[in-house]
Design a protein around this motif. Structure first.
Motif, PDB file in Angstrom:
ATOM      1  N   SER A 200     -46.417 -19.772  -6.118  1.00 42.08           N
ATOM      2  CA  SER A 200     -45.349 -18.877  -5.674  1.00 42.08           C
ATOM      3  C   SER A 200     -45.559 -18.424  -4.237  1.00 42.08           C
ATOM      4  CB  SER A 200     -45.286 -17.661  -6.608  1.00 42.08           C
ATOM      5  OG  SER A 200     -44.300 -16.749  -6.187  1.00 42.08           O
ATOM      6  N   GLY A 201     -46.811 -18.139  -3.891  1.00 36.54           N
ATOM      7  CA  GLY A 201     -47.107 -17.720  -2.525  1.00 36.54           C
ATOM      8  C   GLY A 201     -46.841 -18.817  -1.513  1.00 36.54           C
ATOM      9  N   THR A 202     -47.200 -20.057  -1.851  1.00 38.95           N
ATOM     10  CA  THR A 202     -46.936 -21.185  -0.947  1.00 38.95           C
ATOM     11  C   THR A 202     -45.436 -21.362  -0.739  1.00 38.95           C
ATOM     12  OG1 THR A 202     -48.960 -22.327  -1.607  1.00 38.95           O
ATOM     13  CG2 THR A 202     -47.218 -23.667  -0.623  1.00 38.95           C
ATOM     14  N   ALA A 203     -44.669 -21.291  -1.829  1.00 37.55           N
ATOM     15  CA  ALA A 203     -43.218 -21.432  -1.714  1.00 37.55           C
ATOM     16  C   ALA A 203     -42.630 -20.326  -0.845  1.00 37.55           C
ATOM     17  CB  ALA A 203     -42.589 -21.404  -3.105  1.00 37.55           C
ATOM     18  N   ARG A 204     -43.119 -19.104  -1.017  1.00 35.02           N
ATOM     19  CA  ARG A 204     -42.611 -17.990  -0.213  1.00 35.02           C
ATOM     20  C   ARG A 204     -42.892 -18.221   1.263  1.00 35.02           C
ATOM     21  NH1 ARG A 204     -45.174 -14.355  -2.666  1.00 35.02           N
ATOM     22  NH2 ARG A 204     -46.804 -13.931  -1.134  1.00 35.02           N
ATOM     23  N   ARG A 205     -44.097 -18.737   1.579  1.00 32.57           N
ATOM     24  CA  ARG A 205     -44.414 -19.024   2.989  1.00 32.57           C
ATOM     25  C   ARG A 205     -43.535 -20.149   3.523  1.00 32.57           C
ATOM     26  NH1 ARG A 205     -49.529 -17.979   0.854  1.00 32.57           N
ATOM     27  NH2 ARG A 205     -49.963 -20.196   0.508  1.00 32.57           N
ATOM     28  N   ARG A 206     -43.260 -21.170   2.705  1.00 36.73           N
ATOM     29  CA  ARG A 206     -42.385 -22.265   3.131  1.00 36.73           C
ATOM     30  C   ARG A 206     -40.988 -21.739   3.472  1.00 36.73           C
ATOM     31  NH1 ARG A 206     -46.403 -25.125   3.174  1.00 36.73           N
ATOM     32  NH2 ARG A 206     -46.848 -26.989   1.899  1.00 36.73           N
ATOM     33  N   LEU A 207     -40.530 -20.756   2.717  1.00 34.59           N
ATOM     34  CA  LEU A 207     -39.163 -20.240   2.872  1.00 34.59           C
ATOM     35  C   LEU A 207     -39.046 -19.181   3.951  1.00 34.59           C
ATOM     36  CD1 LEU A 207     -38.424 -20.026  -0.938  1.00 34.59           C
ATOM     37  CD2 LEU A 207     -37.097 -21.405   0.672  1.00 34.59           C
ATOM     38  N   THR A 208     -40.172 -18.738   4.489  1.00 37.98           N
ATOM     39  CA  THR A 208     -40.152 -17.710   5.532  1.00 37.98           C
ATOM     40  C   THR A 208     -40.120 -18.366   6.904  1.00 37.98           C
ATOM     41  OG1 THR A 208     -41.445 -16.215   4.122  1.00 37.98           O
ATOM     42  CG2 THR A 208     -41.371 -15.722   6.476  1.00 37.98           C
ATOM     43  N   PRO A 209     -39.109 -18.054   7.730  1.00 43.09           N
ATOM     44  CA  PRO A 209     -39.023 -18.687   9.048  1.00 43.09           C
ATOM     45  C   PRO A 209     -40.088 -18.153  10.003  1.00 43.09           C
ATOM     46  CG  PRO A 209     -37.293 -17.030   8.786  1.00 43.09           C
ATOM     47  CD  PRO A 209     -38.001 -17.128   7.465  1.00 43.09           C
ATOM     48  N   ARG A 210     -41.002 -19.026  10.384  1.00 44.29           N
ATOM     49  CA  ARG A 210     -42.031 -18.635  11.356  1.00 44.29           C
ATOM     50  C   ARG A 210     -42.741 -19.907  11.837  1.00 44.29           C
ATOM     51  NH1 ARG A 210     -45.413 -16.622   6.783  1.00 44.29           N
ATOM     52  NH2 ARG A 210     -44.754 -14.498   7.280  1.00 44.29           N
ATOM     53  N   GLY A 211     -43.307 -19.837  13.014  1.00 41.96           N
ATOM     54  CA  GLY A 211     -44.113 -20.933  13.534  1.00 41.96           C
ATOM     55  C   GLY A 211     -43.371 -22.245  13.651  1.00 41.96           C
ATOM     56  N   GLY A 212     -42.118 -22.208  14.061  1.00 43.61           N
ATOM     57  CA  GLY A 212     -41.347 -23.436  14.224  1.00 43.61           C
ATOM     58  C   GLY A 212     -40.586 -23.865  12.984  1.00 43.61           C
ATOM     59  N   ARG A 213     -40.819 -23.216  11.837  1.00 43.88           N
ATOM     60  CA  ARG A 213     -40.063 -23.540  10.629  1.00 43.88           C
ATOM     61  C   ARG A 213     -38.704 -22.858  10.681  1.00 43.88           C
ATOM     62  NH1 ARG A 213     -44.927 -22.552   7.854  1.00 43.88           N
ATOM     63  NH2 ARG A 213     -44.120 -20.541   7.145  1.00 43.88           N
ATOM     64  N   VAL A 214     -37.679 -23.606  10.278  1.00 48.08           N
ATOM     65  CA  VAL A 214     -36.312 -23.096  10.277  1.00 48.08           C
ATOM     66  C   VAL A 214     -35.880 -22.876   8.836  1.00 48.08           C
ATOM     67  CG1 VAL A 214     -33.904 -23.588  10.846  1.00 48.08           C
ATOM     68  CG2 VAL A 214     -35.732 -24.288  12.412  1.00 48.08           C
ATOM     69  N   THR A 215     -35.371 -21.687   8.544  1.00 46.32           N
ATOM     70  CA  THR A 215     -34.773 -21.400   7.236  1.00 46.32           C
ATOM     71  C   THR A 215     -33.322 -21.015   7.455  1.00 46.32           C
ATOM     72  OG1 THR A 215     -36.869 -20.589   6.336  1.00 46.32           O
ATOM     73  CG2 THR A 215     -34.869 -19.995   5.157  1.00 46.32           C
ATOM     74  N   GLU A 216     -32.431 -21.774   6.816  1.00 46.02           N
ATOM     75  CA  GLU A 216     -31.006 -21.467   6.875  1.00 46.02           C
ATOM     76  C   GLU A 216     -30.553 -20.998   5.500  1.00 46.02           C
ATOM     77  OE1 GLU A 216     -26.884 -23.996   6.983  1.00 46.02           O
ATOM     78  OE2 GLU A 216     -28.302 -24.401   8.608  1.00 46.02           O
ATOM     79  N   PRO A 225     -29.505 -11.533   7.518  1.00 53.03           N
ATOM     80  CA  PRO A 225     -30.602 -12.495   7.670  1.00 53.03           C
ATOM     81  C   PRO A 225     -31.852 -11.839   8.220  1.00 53.03           C
ATOM     82  CG  PRO A 225     -28.989 -12.780   9.418  1.00 53.03           C
ATOM     83  CD  PRO A 225     -28.394 -11.790   8.460  1.00 53.03           C
ATOM     84  N   LEU A 226     -32.990 -12.385   7.848  1.00 58.64           N
ATOM     85  CA  LEU A 226     -34.258 -11.919   8.393  1.00 58.64           C
ATOM     86  C   LEU A 226     -34.427 -12.434   9.820  1.00 58.64           C
ATOM     87  CD1 LEU A 226     -36.548 -12.663   5.301  1.00 58.64           C
ATOM     88  CD2 LEU A 226     -35.385 -10.516   5.887  1.00 58.64           C
ATOM     89  N   PRO A 227     -35.296 -11.832  10.603  1.00 57.50           N
ATOM     90  CA  PRO A 227     -35.553 -12.349  11.955  1.00 57.50           C
ATOM     91  C   PRO A 227     -35.936 -13.825  11.915  1.00 57.50           C
ATOM     92  CG  PRO A 227     -36.569 -10.200  11.684  1.00 57.50           C
ATOM     93  CD  PRO A 227     -36.061 -10.597  10.329  1.00 57.50           C
ATOM     94  N   GLY A 228     -35.279 -14.620  12.735  1.00 58.95           N
ATOM     95  CA  GLY A 228     -35.540 -16.050  12.790  1.00 58.95           C
ATOM     96  C   GLY A 228     -34.791 -16.872  11.761  1.00 58.95           C
ATOM     97  N   MET A 229     -34.089 -16.210  10.859  1.00 56.94           N
ATOM     98  CA  MET A 229     -33.341 -16.915   9.813  1.00 56.94           C
ATOM     99  C   MET A 229     -31.928 -17.236  10.291  1.00 56.94           C
ATOM    100  SD  MET A 229     -32.675 -15.641   5.886  1.00 56.94           S
ATOM    101  CE  MET A 229     -34.360 -15.936   5.344  1.00 56.94           C
ATOM    102  N   ARG A 230     -31.467 -18.437   9.983  1.00 54.52           N
ATOM    103  CA  ARG A 230     -30.116 -18.857  10.362  1.00 54.52           C
ATOM    104  C   ARG A 230     -29.185 -18.602   9.187  1.00 54.52           C
ATOM    105  NH1 ARG A 230     -30.675 -24.435  12.541  1.00 54.52           N
ATOM    106  NH2 ARG A 230     -30.507 -25.168  10.385  1.00 54.52           N
ATOM    107  N   LEU A 231     -28.090 -17.898   9.437  1.00 57.32           N
ATOM    108  CA  LEU A 231     -27.127 -17.573   8.388  1.00 57.32           C
ATOM    109  C   LEU A 231     -25.804 -18.278   8.663  1.00 57.32           C
ATOM    110  CD1 LEU A 231     -26.490 -15.783   5.863  1.00 57.32           C
ATOM    111  CD2 LEU A 231     -25.603 -14.081   7.485  1.00 57.32           C
TER     112      LEU A 231
END
Length: 394
Positions: A200-216, A225-231
């Protein structure tokens, strides 16, 4: 149109699959617009006039709408649940997705014909290769397991209903992802949660936009939207371009909910509320939620005289194809946010009846009352019914 990066969508419900189709339509439209802007200075072909936008078609007939995506760029993997109603709806929507040119793969992951371990083994190579992953339910343990080997820097979350609102709130607070209606459970349940915590923790980190990761997040829900999140707003443009407008009947339709099945609302209180709404609004049909039990629906029919309809497609498509009542009444649920988009311009009124706290069961989670109230209060373009429209049982 140039082919976008390879995209893998993981869906477990008919609504998730419908919203993947909406996302693919919006994504293709965005890319087509960008390419059109880039080529705006190119010479036009002579004697070929610009074509007007297509008119909405009659109920149930797919239409020539905005450009469809290039075939092959999106692969949809369906991870079906075990209940027959969901599976039937999923097969119908999967057929529509194939007609749109998308590759659809049916992967059993539950019950006698499939297992989570088997699905994980079969799908891990595709997950690792994906340039983008689209998920419909970030709370799903199966989806969370599949996100562990993911290497993509771009994740998209589409609606599986109002749970999107809770997903963003929990992610923002750094909490573990937990469905709003779930209670703490017993000792065994807590032990399982503890053992599953690394996944669950790994999935949460995958879904959190940070370090070049994009979450839409592609949603019809009112979220920040959270900071860095694309809505991106899901306004059901694909559904409106392909189906309808519907023929309207003179009556009122009620929309069912699975709040009894999830242990949130008392069955007797729910029956009294449906009976009161039927009498007050002259309702004639009840569109059952795919998770409602046959026993509950038989009791509702006997007590109210309502025609019980078990839709073979998500309600947004059923309503758009028609016929549908001029008024649709629902309890707090996803449809009070999605139907105003899907039925925009048709003349249909969507009304919402709030859940009286007295209807909640003793087993309902502490979050249930505020969450359901928030679903009602944030709905756009709906009529809110007075509390006395659905009195609690005496």
């Amino acid at each position: 149109m140039n082919s976008p990066a390879p995209t893998l969508a993981l869906v477990e419900s008919p609504v998730q699959l419908l919203n993947v189709l909406e996302w693919a339509h919006a994504h293709a439209h965005t890319h087509a617009h960008a390419e059109s802007e880039a080529g705006a200075t190119a010479p036009l072909l002579s004697a070929v006039p610009r074509q007007p936008g297509s008119l909405p078609g009659r109920a149930g007939r797919p239409q020539d709408g905005p450009p469809r995506p290039a075939a092959g760029w999106l692969r949809v993997v369906v991870l079906p649940p075990t209940d027959p109603m969901s599976r039937g709806q999923l097969r119908r929507v999967a057929g529509i997705a194939r007609d749109e040119g998308h590759a659809v793969h049916w992967q059993e992951a539950r019950g006698g014909s499939g297992s989570p371990v088997g699905a994980l083994t079969a799908l891990t190579p595709a997950v690792r290769r994906a340039g983008r992953i689209v998920v419909g339910d970030p709370f799903s343990r199966l989806v969370q397991l599949l996100l562990v080997p993911a290497r993509t820097a771009e994740l998209v979350v589409v609606d599986d209903g109002t749970a999107t609102m809770e997903f963003i709130a929990q992610l923002g607070r750094g909490e573990r992802l937990r469905r709003w209606h779930r209670t703490g459970g017993g000792t065994l349940s807590r032990a399982r949660e503890l053992a599953y915590a690394p996944v669950s923790g790994t999935a949460r980190r995958r879904l959190t936009p940070r370090g070049g990761r994009v979450t839409e997040v592609f949603t019809s829900m009112p979220v920040t939207p959270l900071p860095g999140m694309r809505l991106r707003v899901n306004d059901f443009a694909w559904t409106r371009s392909r189906f309808g407008p519907p023929r309207l009947t003179k009556g009122t339709d009620l929309v069912g909910t699975s709040l009894v099945e999830t242990g949130v609302v008392d069955p007797a209180r729910y029956l009294d509320a449906v009976r009161a709404l039927t009498l007050e609004h002259g309702a004639t049909r009840y569109f059952a939620h795919r998770r409602e039990s046959p026993e509950k629906l038989r009791a509702l029919s006997a007590a109210t005289g309502l025609e019980i309809v078990r839709p073979d497609l998500p309600l947004e498509l059923i309503a758009r194809r028609g016929p549908v009542g001029r008024t649709i009444v629902s309890f707090p649920s996803t449809v009070v946010h999605t139907l105003p988009y899907a039925l925009s311009g048709t003349g249909v009124t969507v009304a919402v009846c709030d859940i009286d706290p007295a209807w909640l069961t003793a087993a309902a989670s502490p979050r249930a009352r505020s969450f359901l109230a928030g679903v009602t209060e944030t709905a756009r373009d709906v009529r809110r019914l007075p509390a006395q429209a659905a009195p609690a049982a005496g």
